[in-house]
Design a protein around this motif. Structure first.
Motif, PDB file in Angstrom:
ATOM      1  N   ILE A  46      -1.998  18.502  -0.905  1.00 21.36           N
ATOM      2  CA  ILE A  46      -2.478  19.628   0.119  1.00 21.36           C
ATOM      3  C   ILE A  46      -2.182  20.972  -0.679  1.00 21.36           C
ATOM      4  O   ILE A  46      -2.678  22.016  -0.479  1.00 21.36           O
ATOM      5  N   GLY A  47      -0.846  21.063  -1.461  1.00 26.02           N
ATOM      6  CA  GLY A  47      -0.828  22.338  -2.153  1.00 26.02           C
ATOM      7  C   GLY A  47      -2.054  22.639  -3.285  1.00 26.02           C
ATOM      8  O   GLY A  47      -2.178  23.799  -3.366  1.00 26.02           O
ATOM      9  N   VAL A  48      -2.550  21.771  -3.984  1.00 23.60           N
ATOM     10  CA  VAL A  48      -3.432  21.842  -5.012  1.00 23.60           C
ATOM     11  C   VAL A  48      -4.736  22.304  -4.251  1.00 23.60           C
ATOM     12  O   VAL A  48      -5.778  23.185  -4.523  1.00 23.60           O
ATOM     13  N   GLY A  49      -5.012  21.702  -3.058  1.00 26.78           N
ATOM     14  CA  GLY A  49      -6.144  22.063  -2.072  1.00 26.78           C
ATOM     15  C   GLY A  49      -6.099  23.265  -1.509  1.00 26.78           C
ATOM     16  O   GLY A  49      -6.956  23.913  -1.783  1.00 26.78           O
ATOM     17  N   SER A  50      -4.823  23.894  -1.273  1.00 29.28           N
ATOM     18  CA  SER A  50      -4.763  25.144  -0.723  1.00 29.28           C
ATOM     19  C   SER A  50      -4.893  26.293  -1.962  1.00 29.28           C
ATOM     20  O   SER A  50      -5.798  27.071  -1.624  1.00 29.28           O
ATOM     21  N   ILE A  51      -4.655  25.982  -3.152  1.00 26.59           N
ATOM     22  CA  ILE A  51      -4.753  26.771  -4.349  1.00 26.59           C
ATOM     23  C   ILE A  51      -6.331  27.006  -4.574  1.00 26.59           C
ATOM     24  O   ILE A  51      -6.860  27.730  -5.049  1.00 26.59           O
ATOM     25  N   ALA A  52      -6.888  25.598  -4.597  1.00 23.26           N
ATOM     26  CA  ALA A  52      -8.509  25.558  -4.736  1.00 23.26           C
ATOM     27  C   ALA A  52      -9.067  26.479  -3.750  1.00 23.26           C
ATOM     28  O   ALA A  52     -10.015  26.986  -3.914  1.00 23.26           O
ATOM     29  N   LEU A  53      -8.689  26.238  -2.399  1.00 23.93           N
ATOM     30  CA  LEU A  53      -9.389  27.355  -1.483  1.00 23.93           C
ATOM     31  C   LEU A  53      -9.124  28.598  -1.825  1.00 23.93           C
ATOM     32  O   LEU A  53      -9.863  29.476  -1.494  1.00 23.93           O
ATOM     33  N   ALA A  54      -7.887  29.072  -2.325  1.00 26.61           N
ATOM     34  CA  ALA A  54      -7.646  30.691  -2.498  1.00 26.61           C
ATOM     35  C   ALA A  54      -8.373  30.868  -3.822  1.00 26.61           C
ATOM     36  O   ALA A  54      -9.054  32.141  -3.656  1.00 26.61           O
ATOM     37  N   SER A  55      -8.810  30.091  -4.683  1.00 26.56           N
ATOM     38  CA  SER A  55      -9.713  30.457  -5.741  1.00 26.56           C
ATOM     39  C   SER A  55     -11.053  30.669  -5.283  1.00 26.56           C
ATOM     40  O   SER A  55     -11.749  31.498  -5.665  1.00 26.56           O
ATOM     41  N   PHE A  56     -11.650  29.582  -4.384  1.00 23.68           N
ATOM     42  CA  PHE A  56     -12.941  30.023  -3.869  1.00 23.68           C
ATOM     43  C   PHE A  56     -12.980  31.272  -3.110  1.00 23.68           C
ATOM     44  O   PHE A  56     -13.832  31.802  -3.383  1.00 23.68           O
TER      45      PHE A  56
ATOM     46  N   LEU B  47      -2.735  24.761 -12.414  1.00 22.23           N
ATOM     47  CA  LEU B  47      -2.695  25.968 -13.268  1.00 22.23           C
ATOM     48  C   LEU B  47      -4.085  26.372 -13.858  1.00 22.23           C
ATOM     49  O   LEU B  47      -4.090  27.535 -14.244  1.00 22.23           O
ATOM     50  N   ILE B  48      -5.146  25.391 -14.128  1.00 20.07           N
ATOM     51  CA  ILE B  48      -6.188  25.853 -14.501  1.00 20.07           C
ATOM     52  C   ILE B  48      -7.080  26.926 -13.661  1.00 20.07           C
ATOM     53  O   ILE B  48      -7.439  27.975 -13.851  1.00 20.07           O
ATOM     54  N   LEU B  49      -6.973  26.567 -12.181  1.00 18.51           N
ATOM     55  CA  LEU B  49      -7.416  27.099 -11.245  1.00 18.51           C
ATOM     56  C   LEU B  49      -6.693  28.730 -11.136  1.00 18.51           C
ATOM     57  O   LEU B  49      -7.373  29.746 -11.135  1.00 18.51           O
ATOM     58  N   LEU B  50      -5.295  28.743 -11.372  1.00 17.21           N
ATOM     59  CA  LEU B  50      -4.736  30.113 -11.363  1.00 17.21           C
ATOM     60  C   LEU B  50      -5.040  30.978 -12.630  1.00 17.21           C
ATOM     61  O   LEU B  50      -5.052  31.992 -12.612  1.00 17.21           O
ATOM     62  N   LEU B  51      -5.142  29.942 -13.818  1.00 14.76           N
ATOM     63  CA  LEU B  51      -5.609  30.783 -15.060  1.00 14.76           C
ATOM     64  C   LEU B  51      -6.886  31.472 -14.877  1.00 14.76           C
ATOM     65  O   LEU B  51      -7.209  32.626 -15.244  1.00 14.76           O
ATOM     66  N   ASP B  52      -7.725  30.921 -14.107  1.00 16.98           N
ATOM     67  CA  ASP B  52      -8.995  31.339 -13.908  1.00 16.98           C
ATOM     68  C   ASP B  52      -8.910  32.680 -12.989  1.00 16.98           C
ATOM     69  O   ASP B  52      -9.795  33.566 -13.307  1.00 16.98           O
ATOM     70  N   ILE B  53      -8.348  32.615 -11.874  1.00 17.45           N
ATOM     71  CA  ILE B  53      -7.985  33.717 -11.127  1.00 17.45           C
ATOM     72  C   ILE B  53      -7.191  35.204 -11.962  1.00 17.45           C
ATOM     73  O   ILE B  53      -7.758  36.101 -11.998  1.00 17.45           O
ATOM     74  N   GLN B  54      -6.279  34.508 -12.722  1.00 15.44           N
ATOM     75  CA  GLN B  54      -5.761  35.659 -13.422  1.00 15.44           C
ATOM     76  C   GLN B  54      -6.800  36.215 -14.654  1.00 15.44           C
ATOM     77  O   GLN B  54      -6.742  37.405 -14.618  1.00 15.44           O
ATOM     78  N   LEU B  55      -7.483  35.567 -15.291  1.00 10.28           N
ATOM     79  CA  LEU B  55      -8.374  36.069 -16.267  1.00 10.28           C
ATOM     80  C   LEU B  55      -9.796  36.608 -15.726  1.00 10.28           C
ATOM     81  O   LEU B  55     -10.626  37.275 -16.522  1.00 10.28           O
ATOM     82  N   ASP B  56      -9.735  36.391 -14.236  1.00 12.19           N
ATOM     83  CA  ASP B  56     -11.034  36.965 -13.456  1.00 12.19           C
ATOM     84  C   ASP B  56     -12.293  36.310 -14.139  1.00 12.19           C
ATOM     85  O   ASP B  56     -13.256  37.230 -14.505  1.00 12.19           O
ATOM     86  N   THR B  57     -12.291  34.911 -14.615  1.00 15.06           N
ATOM     87  CA  THR B  57     -13.420  34.204 -15.123  1.00 15.06           C
ATOM     88  C   THR B  57     -13.748  32.928 -14.395  1.00 15.06           C
ATOM     89  O   THR B  57     -12.567  32.413 -13.867  1.00 15.06           O
ATOM     90  N   ARG B  58     -14.963  32.462 -14.428  1.00 17.86           N
ATOM     91  CA  ARG B  58     -15.030  30.943 -13.956  1.00 17.86           C
ATOM     92  C   ARG B  58     -15.335  30.081 -15.204  1.00 17.86           C
ATOM     93  O   ARG B  58     -15.813  28.842 -14.707  1.00 17.86           O
ATOM     94  N   LEU B  59     -14.867  30.294 -16.225  1.00 17.50           N
ATOM     95  CA  LEU B  59     -15.172  29.350 -17.354  1.00 17.50           C
ATOM     96  C   LEU B  59     -14.501  28.169 -17.260  1.00 17.50           C
ATOM     97  O   LEU B  59     -15.154  27.232 -17.761  1.00 17.50           O
TER      98      LEU B  59
END
Lengths: 110, 89
Positions: A46-56, B47-59
């Motif tokens: 659920i933590g990684v799901g929340s991070i994915a939602l934040a990224s989206f 970590l990869i998702l967070l790196l994408d937000i940090q670098l502002d890219t979707r690569l």
């Protein structure tokens, strides 16, 4: 990006990080394998799901780009985590991995 | 605000990775190590998702999706191997 969206994304990120950390603490601290199985498969998922939602939400708010890859990752993780947990529990029952002393009944008795 | 939350989250996930590596090394059973590897790939996705937000890219999002698929297959294959002694019968 408005302040409300930024606040929502930040809260989702922090919740995700805290849940992933709780899952890892459970993995490191709980007494036997069958209890340790709970931490990563529920809290971390659920933590990684929340991070994915934040990224989206971040990319939808910042660039107005609505690719669904993050949601795909989230759905895939939510689907596969119970399945892999079930496989691992079956493997542990087959190998007769030790339980803690105050477990009532052994899982492979029935 | 997002920058601070991002840094904090990366620190939390890094701490989680350290705890997972502790369980990976400590064991004591093979199933514990497989479970630690399973958790490690899920944290790598984070970590990869967070790196994408940090670098502002979707690569790197596709690589996160690939890690999700391949990690699941790897966990299932290892569990099958531990249970049956072979992956494909």
């Amino acid at each position: 990006m408005t302040l409300a969206i930024e606040l929502g994304i930040s809260i989702l990120l922090i919740i995700g990080g805290v849940f992933a950390l709780i899952g890892a603490i459970g993995l490191a601290r709980l007494p036997d394998f069958y209890t340790r199985l709970h931490g990563p498969t529920k809290a971390t998922t659920i933590g990684v799901g929340s991070i994915a939602l934040a990224s989206f939400a971040y990319f939808a708010g910042a660039n107005a780009s609505y690719d669904l890859i993050e949601l795909l990752i989230m759905v895939f993780l939510f689907m596969t985590a119970p399945i892999s947990a079930n496989f691992l529990a079956k493997a542990a029952m087959h190998l007769k991995v030790k339980t803690t002393d105050n477990t009532r009944g052994q899982p492979w008795d029935q | 605000m997002i920058e601070i939350a991002l840094k904090v989250t990366i620190a939390l996930i890094a701490l989680a990775v350290v705890l997972n590596v502790y369980r990976l090394i400590r064991g004591p059973d093979a199933t514990d190590r497989v479970l630690a590897l399973d958790t490690l790939y899920i944290n790598a996705i984070a970590l990869i998702l967070l790196l994408d937000i940090q670098l502002d890219t979707r690569l790197y999002l596709e690589s996160a999706l690939l890690i999700a698929v391949m990690g699941f297959i790897g966990t299932v294959a290892l569990a099958k191997y531990l249970k049956r002694g072979s992956v494909i019968e």
